[in-house]
Design an enzyme around this catalytic site. Structure first.
Site, mmCIF file in Angstrom:
data_model
loop_
_atom_site.group_PDB
_atom_site.id
_atom_site.type_symbol
_atom_site.label_atom_id
_atom_site.label_comp_id
_atom_site.label_asym_id
_atom_site.label_seq_id
_atom_site.Cartn_x
_atom_site.Cartn_y
_atom_site.Cartn_z
ATOM 1 N N SER A 1 2.293 -16.124 -96.492
ATOM 2 C CA SER A 1 1.099 -15.620 -97.173
ATOM 3 C C SER A 1 -0.046 -15.499 -96.185
ATOM 4 C CB SER A 1 0.698 -16.588 -98.293
ATOM 5 O OG SER A 1 0.122 -17.747 -97.712
ATOM 6 N N LYS A 2 -1.094 -14.845 -96.651
ATOM 7 C CA LYS A 2 -2.272 -14.675 -95.814
ATOM 8 C C LYS A 2 -2.807 -16.041 -95.371
ATOM 9 C CE LYS A 2 -7.044 -13.334 -96.489
ATOM 10 N NZ LYS A 2 -7.434 -13.876 -95.192
ATOM 11 N N ARG A 3 -2.696 -17.012 -96.278
ATOM 12 C CA ARG A 3 -3.197 -18.349 -95.943
ATOM 13 C C ARG A 3 -2.480 -18.967 -94.736
ATOM 14 N NH1 ARG A 3 -1.984 -20.913 -100.495
ATOM 15 N NH2 ARG A 3 -1.955 -18.919 -101.589
ATOM 16 N N GLY B 1 -1.344 -17.297 -92.243
ATOM 17 C CA GLY B 1 -1.931 -16.627 -91.085
ATOM 18 C C GLY B 1 -3.261 -17.265 -90.705
ATOM 19 N N ASP B 2 -4.091 -17.532 -91.716
ATOM 20 C CA ASP B 2 -5.403 -18.150 -91.453
ATOM 21 C C ASP B 2 -5.222 -19.544 -90.864
ATOM 22 O OD1 ASP B 2 -6.471 -15.898 -92.548
ATOM 23 O OD2 ASP B 2 -6.910 -16.791 -94.508
#
Ligand code: GLU
Length: 511
Positions: free
Chosen positions: A261-263, A265-266
């Site tokens: 998920s994008k999280r 990546g962050d």
């Protein structure tokens, strides 16, 4: 039969790299079989529409070189390719199913639906559904008389159209990747096909469009596998031949379980999108592979191997090679773990393949931005040396010492600390002898420098490791970098000697 495949994104936000992989596999499959690759924008859910998302999808695919043959932008024989531009078309298909007794009108209000769910839950049903059993107790064209149905519609009562899922059937289909999938119809609810707002749901629009657009293979993410049996039933209800299905494996987090998920990546510092994206509502920014300095070829090559392999150990593949080697038979069933380090490795491989002239021109530009001037010729020579260690074009700036003048040690505390660890007084005598030899060299080439350096070591009975780190720190100011003879040849005799002397003077000042 001509292969026709489609990528059918919903413009609900930026295109995740899983979406790019779906587009890629569709593209490769179409090219391999000499077919067409379509793009259809699925925007029937107006509540989830995000402005800018469609352009973003278009631009992301263009950057990746995955340009659809038919799309809302390119047009094509089966357009329009944006569902909101096709909305006039779906009602007739919903009506057709009603006429065939494969669908029915349902007039239940949200409150009535809630009450039904509560009733069932109270009776111990874990997942209450509107289905073959419960529809008998609801307000729909199965339970209401034909006259009342007509009256309600004429009156303008809100209604939806639901699929009439047959009660006791086994729904079976063969997925190209997963093999046979069997689901009992008791586990499929009477999904809404047409909404009270006059728009079709995803399920109806998706099937009608795949049919009208003559899609032969539906290649999409695993998250759609649970919907596939329902889709099979809809094809059967229409009496249409259905396309083949291939559900791609999930892309998993680099660490732990679950979908990337994008999280992640962050949290771990890598992009999950092809391009930078700013959310138009929250203004939240997400970074993209393009802006981080990745080559689209590297990104695509990495994505191709996320769930597929060519059956050999080959990892570096151009798009043409991917087209030749790709097949759905080699797509894995299990989730594919994303590896951000491997992604960097791919970029490094592609960077090394770039011509020195191109990298040199880019380096020249970056140096200019830093206020460092040089010639294109020198930048190209430097790029040839620096590219071996660079993952991104910007990494070549580590070699800025190749373009400045003066000792890289001055004002460089890190280098000085390093030097104090490496420095031994005998190194000074070796460097002095090396300076003397450099002054006499007829040509200042890497080979001549190498020979001179080794002659000095031999004369002093010293080893490379006793002098080379000092030489490196004096001239480059850092322990990592290209070979010192190449570096020195590029810097030129005068500059190298000046830096060696400055280094000696610094070390002398310590005692
Ligand atoms: N619109 C769906 C999505 O956003 C398409 C699913 C499909 O390919 O059928 O993924």
């Amino acid at each position: 039969m001509t292969v026709r495949v489609r990528f059918a994104p919903s413009p609900t936000g930026p295109l995740h790299m899983g979406g790019v992989r779906t587009a890629l596999y569709n593209y490769l499959f179409a090219r391999k079989h000499g077919g067409q690759f379509l793009l259809r924008v699925e925007d029937t859910d107006q509540t989830r529409y995000v402005p800018g998302a469609e352009d973003y999808i278009k631009e992301s695919l263009a950057w990746c070189g995955l340009v659809p043959d038919e799309s809302p932008w390119a047009g094509g024989p089966d357009g329009p390719y944006r569902q909101s531009d096709r909305k006039h078309l779906y009602k007739a298909y919903a009506d057709e199913l009603i006429a065939k007794d494969k669908a029915y009108y349902a007039f239940d209000t949200p409150e009535e639906l809630d009450a039904m769910r509560e009733r069932l839950q109270a009776a111990g049903v874990a997942a209450p559904a509107y289905n073959a059993v419960t529809r008998e107790h609801m307000k729909n064209s199965i339970t209401l008389g034909a006259d009342e149905v007509k009256e309600r519609i004429a009156r303008g009562d809100a209604y939806v159209i639901r699929l009439k899922v047959p009660r006791h059937v086994e729904v079976r289909f063969e997925d190209i990747i997963r093999g046979w999938v069997t689901v009992h119809s008791a586990n499929i609810d009477d999904k809404v096909l047409f909404k009270s707002d006059g728009m079709p749901t995803y399920h109806l629009a998706n099937i009608v469009d795949d049919h009208l657009m003559r899609i032969t293979h539906v290649i999409r993410g695993e998250e759609w596998l649970p919907s596939a049996p329902l889709h099979v039933l809809i094809y059967e209800a229409f009496g249409w031949e259905r396309p083949a299905f291939a559900h791609l494996p999930l892309i998993l987090k680099p660490d732990g379980n679950g979908k990337l998920s994008k999280r992640d990546g962050d949290r771990l510092g890598f992009p999950v999108f092809a391009l930078d994206w700013t959310d138009p509502v929250t203004n939240e920014k997400s970074s993209g592979y393009r802006e981080r300095g990745y080559y689209p070829e590297a990104f695509i090559n990495m994505l191709a191997l996320l769930g597929w392999n060519p059956g050999t150990d080959q990892e570096i593949m151009s798009v043409d090679e991917l087209v030749r080697l790709f097949d759905l038979d080699r797509v894995h069933k299990g989730g594919a773990r994303f590896d951000p380090e491997k992604t960097k490795w791919f970029n490094q491989q592609y960077l090394r393949m770039r011509p020195d002239a191109e990298l040199g021109a880019q380096l020249l530009e970056l140096l200019r931005e830093q206020g460092i001037g040089t010639t294109l010729d020198r930048a190209i020579r430097a790029a040839a040396l620096l590219k071996e260690r660079a993952t991104f074009v910007g990494d070549m700036l580590e070699g800025s010492y190749l373009f400045t003048t003066g000792s890289p040690l001055s004002g460089n505390a890190v280098a000085e600390t390093e030097l104090r660890k490496r420095w031994k007084p005998e190194a000074a005598t070796a460097i002095e002898a090396y300076i003397a030899a450099l002054k006499e060299l007829p040509s200042f080439t890497p080979e001549a420098l190498d020979a001179a350096f080794n002659a000095v070591l031999l004369g002093k009975g010293m080893k490379t490791g006793q002098v080379m780190p000092v030489y490196r720190l004096f001239v480059a100011g850092r322990m990592q970098g290209p070979g010192m003879f190449d570096v020195s040849a590029l810097l030129g005799r005068e500059e190298v000697i000046a830096r060696l002397k400055a280094g000696l003077a610094l070390c002398a000042s310590w005692v």
